[in-house]
Write an enzyme that holds these catalytic residues in place. Structure first.
Site, mmCIF file in Angstrom:
data_model
loop_
_atom_site.group_PDB
_atom_site.id
_atom_site.type_symbol
_atom_site.label_atom_id
_atom_site.label_comp_id
_atom_site.label_asym_id
_atom_site.label_seq_id
_atom_site.Cartn_x
_atom_site.Cartn_y
_atom_site.Cartn_z
ATOM 1 N N GLY A 122 108.454 105.123 -9.847
ATOM 2 C CA GLY A 122 108.265 105.240 -11.296
ATOM 3 C C GLY A 122 108.675 106.637 -11.767
ATOM 4 O O GLY A 122 109.356 107.381 -11.040
ATOM 5 N N ASP A 151 108.084 117.999 -14.191
ATOM 6 C CA ASP A 151 107.239 117.268 -13.234
ATOM 7 C C ASP A 151 107.599 117.541 -11.768
ATOM 8 O O ASP A 151 106.733 117.878 -10.961
ATOM 9 C CB ASP A 151 107.323 115.756 -13.490
ATOM 10 C CG ASP A 151 106.369 115.301 -14.588
ATOM 11 O OD1 ASP A 151 105.369 116.000 -14.840
ATOM 12 O OD2 ASP A 151 106.624 114.253 -15.197
ATOM 13 N N LEU A 156 99.324 111.681 -5.866
ATOM 14 C CA LEU A 156 99.507 112.243 -7.219
ATOM 15 C C LEU A 156 98.319 111.980 -8.131
ATOM 16 O O LEU A 156 98.170 112.613 -9.176
ATOM 17 C CB LEU A 156 100.770 111.672 -7.876
ATOM 18 C CG LEU A 156 102.108 111.949 -7.201
ATOM 19 C CD1 LEU A 156 103.240 111.655 -8.181
ATOM 20 C CD2 LEU A 156 102.225 113.371 -6.707
ATOM 21 N N GLY A 198 106.570 104.633 -4.126
ATOM 22 C CA GLY A 198 106.669 104.497 -5.579
ATOM 23 C C GLY A 198 108.035 104.941 -6.073
ATOM 24 O O GLY A 198 108.741 105.715 -5.393
ATOM 25 N N LYS A 201 108.753 109.326 -22.873
ATOM 26 C CA LYS A 201 109.522 110.262 -22.031
ATOM 27 C C LYS A 201 111.022 109.982 -22.047
ATOM 28 O O LYS A 201 111.823 110.907 -22.004
ATOM 29 C CB LYS A 201 109.008 110.212 -20.589
ATOM 30 C CG LYS A 201 107.722 110.980 -20.385
ATOM 31 C CD LYS A 201 107.346 111.012 -18.914
ATOM 32 C CE LYS A 201 106.245 112.019 -18.670
ATOM 33 N NZ LYS A 201 105.910 112.177 -17.272
HETATM 34 N N1 NAP Z 1 99.402 114.719 -10.798
HETATM 35 C C1 NAP Z 1 100.215 114.609 -11.819
HETATM 36 O O1 NAP Z 1 100.561 115.583 -12.496
HETATM 37 C C2 NAP Z 1 100.759 113.254 -12.174
HETATM 38 C C3 NAP Z 1 101.839 113.128 -13.080
HETATM 39 C C4 NAP Z 1 102.314 111.853 -13.366
HETATM 40 C C5 NAP Z 1 101.729 110.738 -12.762
HETATM 41 N N2 NAP Z 1 100.687 110.909 -11.910
HETATM 42 C C6 NAP Z 1 100.086 109.751 -11.229
HETATM 43 O O2 NAP Z 1 101.114 109.177 -10.421
HETATM 44 C C7 NAP Z 1 100.975 107.769 -10.400
HETATM 45 C C8 NAP Z 1 102.285 107.119 -10.869
HETATM 46 O O3 NAP Z 1 102.548 107.499 -12.202
HETATM 47 P P1 NAP Z 1 103.948 107.224 -12.908
HETATM 48 O O4 NAP Z 1 103.911 107.953 -14.193
HETATM 49 O O5 NAP Z 1 105.068 107.473 -11.974
HETATM 50 O O6 NAP Z 1 103.821 105.662 -13.185
HETATM 51 P P2 NAP Z 1 104.954 104.557 -13.397
HETATM 52 O O7 NAP Z 1 106.188 105.163 -13.933
HETATM 53 O O8 NAP Z 1 104.289 103.453 -14.129
HETATM 54 O O9 NAP Z 1 105.268 104.046 -11.889
HETATM 55 C C9 NAP Z 1 104.274 103.402 -11.118
HETATM 56 C C10 NAP Z 1 104.783 103.180 -9.711
HETATM 57 O O10 NAP Z 1 103.726 102.614 -8.941
HETATM 58 C C11 NAP Z 1 104.105 101.319 -8.468
HETATM 59 N N3 NAP Z 1 102.921 100.446 -8.523
HETATM 60 C C12 NAP Z 1 102.082 100.283 -9.576
HETATM 61 N N4 NAP Z 1 101.089 99.428 -9.240
HETATM 62 C C13 NAP Z 1 101.334 99.029 -7.958
HETATM 63 C C14 NAP Z 1 100.670 98.150 -7.063
HETATM 64 N N5 NAP Z 1 99.550 97.506 -7.414
HETATM 65 N N6 NAP Z 1 101.182 97.990 -5.832
HETATM 66 C C15 NAP Z 1 102.323 98.643 -5.465
HETATM 67 N N7 NAP Z 1 102.998 99.494 -6.267
HETATM 68 C C16 NAP Z 1 102.491 99.686 -7.502
HETATM 69 C C17 NAP Z 1 105.215 100.862 -9.375
HETATM 70 O O11 NAP Z 1 106.001 99.914 -8.686
HETATM 71 P P3 NAP Z 1 107.038 98.934 -9.462
HETATM 72 O O12 NAP Z 1 108.303 99.709 -9.610
HETATM 73 O O13 NAP Z 1 107.155 97.776 -8.561
HETATM 74 O O14 NAP Z 1 106.398 98.605 -10.775
HETATM 75 C C18 NAP Z 1 105.956 102.175 -9.627
HETATM 76 O O15 NAP Z 1 106.751 102.532 -8.539
HETATM 77 C C19 NAP Z 1 99.770 107.443 -11.291
HETATM 78 O O16 NAP Z 1 98.657 107.332 -10.470
HETATM 79 C C20 NAP Z 1 99.657 108.658 -12.173
HETATM 80 O O17 NAP Z 1 98.334 108.873 -12.622
HETATM 81 C C21 NAP Z 1 100.203 112.133 -11.605
#
Ligand code: NAP
Length: 281
Positions: free
Chosen positions: A134, A107, A224, A132, A71
């Site tokens: 991310g 998004d 999400l 979060g 990305k």
């Molecule tokens: N519905 C949709 O269309 C859609 C689209 C994208 C993503 N999602 C979902 O959204 C979620 C996040 O995705 P992303 O792409 O944003 O991922 P990402 O960029 O990897 O970010 C993950 C986030 O979660 C935090 N995190 C991960 N594990 C954790 C834990 N055990 N305890 C506390 N915080 C934790 C991370 O904190 P740190 O900064 O400390 O690492 C970061 O803020 C996922 O579940 C994904 O499946 C859904």
């Protein structure tokens, strides 16, 4: 679906992508719209991204969905990126406009479309807590700011990333400390889980991004996570009378925005959701 000599090819580029739901959702959309388009998955390792983009140009592939880990790195390989992609430093959709590759990020606005569809909420002047920081959180925080949310608080495991993400909302964005979170959560109009916490029903360690007893009736929560369709957090919240929604709508609506960018047509949302549910359930 009949593939002909003039079929338009689009697909998702990422690594891994074999389990992506996007081919199911977008091929259902093309079928329903009866247009000559087909969607594939291009599993592409990080060190092959530049070659892959050259291939997209050479083969005149009509567009791409972009997922992790590309990305951010794809931005500099494109001819143009949208204002939001520039600010977020992330692209999740590419349009091949007669040889010119243009990058977009659907998004955050897809999240707002989903929110409006599922709950009718307009975030203008609303108090929002985002858990979060991310990729998905960042695009949502940016869209919340653009849509006029009144107060956007971000809490994140890694504080520095939380501070950085909160700025994307503009003047109404702020990072909050763990100690300030319960009071903010209790007063928030909307609480969003943008972490994978609670993704697996068998996960014993931490099931809830925010303790459910901090929220009550009259508040709205969105997780999400879309697989499973509902999470332990959402189920607990529903028991407390909180309106709670999962992430499938966001997935559908961001794909619908990509469909519109590629084809110029409105996406057939019902068919897309039906196909995704059939695959997940
Ligand atoms: N519905 C949709 O269309 C859609 C689209 C994208 C993503 N999602 C979902 O959204 C979620 C996040 O995705 P992303 O792409 O944003 O991922 P990402 O960029 O990897 O970010 C993950 C986030 O979660 C935090 N995190 C991960 N594990 C954790 C834990 N055990 N305890 C506390 N915080 C934790 C991370 O904190 P740190 O900064 O400390 O690492 C970061 O803020 C996922 O579940 C994904 O499946 C859904």
């Amino acid at each position: 679906m009949k593939i002909s000599g003039s079929t338009n090819l689009v697909g998702v580029i990422g690594d891994p992508v074999k389990h992506s739901l996007s081919p199911v959702i977008l091929n259902a959309a093309f079928n329903k719209a009866k247009i000559d388009w087909v969607y594939a998955a291009f599993e592409t390792p990080e060190d092959k991204l530049a070659d892959a983009i050259k291939g997209i140009r050479a083969l005149r592939i009509a567009g791409l969905s972009v997922t992790m880990p590309h990305k951010s790195n794809i931005c500099t390989l494109l001819d143009e990126v949208s204002e939001s992609s520039k600010i977020l430093e992330a692209v999740n959709c590419v349009v091949n406009d007669e040889g010119k590759l243009k990058g977009y990020n659907t998004d955050g606005d897809g999240f707002l479309d989903a929110l409006s569809h599922d709950s009718g909420m307009d975030v203008a002047d609303k108090k929002v807590l985002v858990v979060g920081a991310g990729g998905s959180a960042r695009s949502i925080i940016y869209s919340l700011g653009k849509a006029g949310a009144g107060d956007v608080a971000v809490i994140n495991r890694t504080k520095e990333k939380g501070f950085d993400a909160a700025k994307l909302a503009g003047p109404t964005g702020r990072h909050i400390e763990e100690s300030d979170m319960p009071a903010f959560a209790a007063e928030a109009d909307l609480v969003i889980n943008a972490t994978p916490i609670g993704m697996s029903h068998t996960e014993e360690k931490q099931k809830f991004p925010i303790e459910p007893n901090l929220l009550s009736k009259g508040q709205l929560a969105v997780d999400l996570i879309y697989h499973p369709i509902s999470t332990p957090w959402l189920e607990e919240l529903k028991k407390r009378g909180v309106e709670a929604h999962g992430g499938l709508s966001m997935l559908i609506f961001q794909a619908a925005r990509a469909f519109k960018l590629w084809t110029g047509q409105q996406a057939p949302l019902v068919a897309m959701r039906k196909a995704a549910l059939k695959k997940i359930q």
